[in-house]
Design an enzyme around this catalytic site. Sequence first.
Site: not given
Length: 303
Positions: A60, A276
Amino acid sequence: MFGKKNLKWLGVVATLMMTFVQLGGALVTKTGSADGCGSSWPLCHGALIPEFFPIDTIIELSHRAVSALSLLMVLWLVITAWKHIGYIKEIKPLSIISVGFLLLQALIGAAAVIWQQNDYVLALHFGISLISFSSVFLITLIIFSIDQKYEADELYIKKPLRRLTWLMAIIIYCGVYTGALVRHADASLAYGGWPLPFHDLVPHSEQDWVQLTHRIMAFIVFTIIMITYIHAVKNYPNNRTVHYGYTAAFILVILQVITGALSIMTNVNLLIALFHALFITYLFGMTTYFIMLMLRSVRSDKQ
């Protein structure tokens, strides 16, 4: 610092930085690291430097750091571009969009950390950052096109391809939203096998419906891009910009489908999931480039 000679490398670095922002966001979601800094923003667990560094906190914090650096790099790029090539019609609006949507992306990310938004709101985050990425990507392409190595400036796109490309852009963006929703709703492995769980086709949960909707959208995206690609190469056989551009888009959507299928077959392998996200990022970026060329064709119609 804001010299014209810096434009090309600034464009490349800013585009790469925005790519890392996209991948970082996908990594945060895929690894469940959105709460890695608790409910604190811009601080982490209420401190500038947290006391402990578990993996979710590192992910994060890294995403926040890359996002902040990318904002600085994009600001540097747009100021330099505005100063030296602001006479090009698209530069100023693209500059405003790139910075504006990057800030909006940061605000939505902050809101998600502080107020814990629902999945349907969180899914907007990737799409908004995609618009900012595409704006930076277009500025970079414009910078390199000044050399006029391709015939893009003289290209005229007729109405049939314009309509197909607009449809392609809209469908891709809808597919992006459903894909982001799959991640946020924890539906990556819902609804059984790929392409369909033939033993039981009826969805039984919200996650099943989210996953099924995304697969339907993915099929529509692939079909529309294939039709657009065939039309483009058939009707513009001698134009390298159209031929190479739409061929690249078709290759990217094939890779997108393959990585989507492999994500399910491998129980969401992290590397495949990141590819992806990468392929859809550049597919949408390519589509916005086609739209820019189309808008130039529309302007030439009016003149």
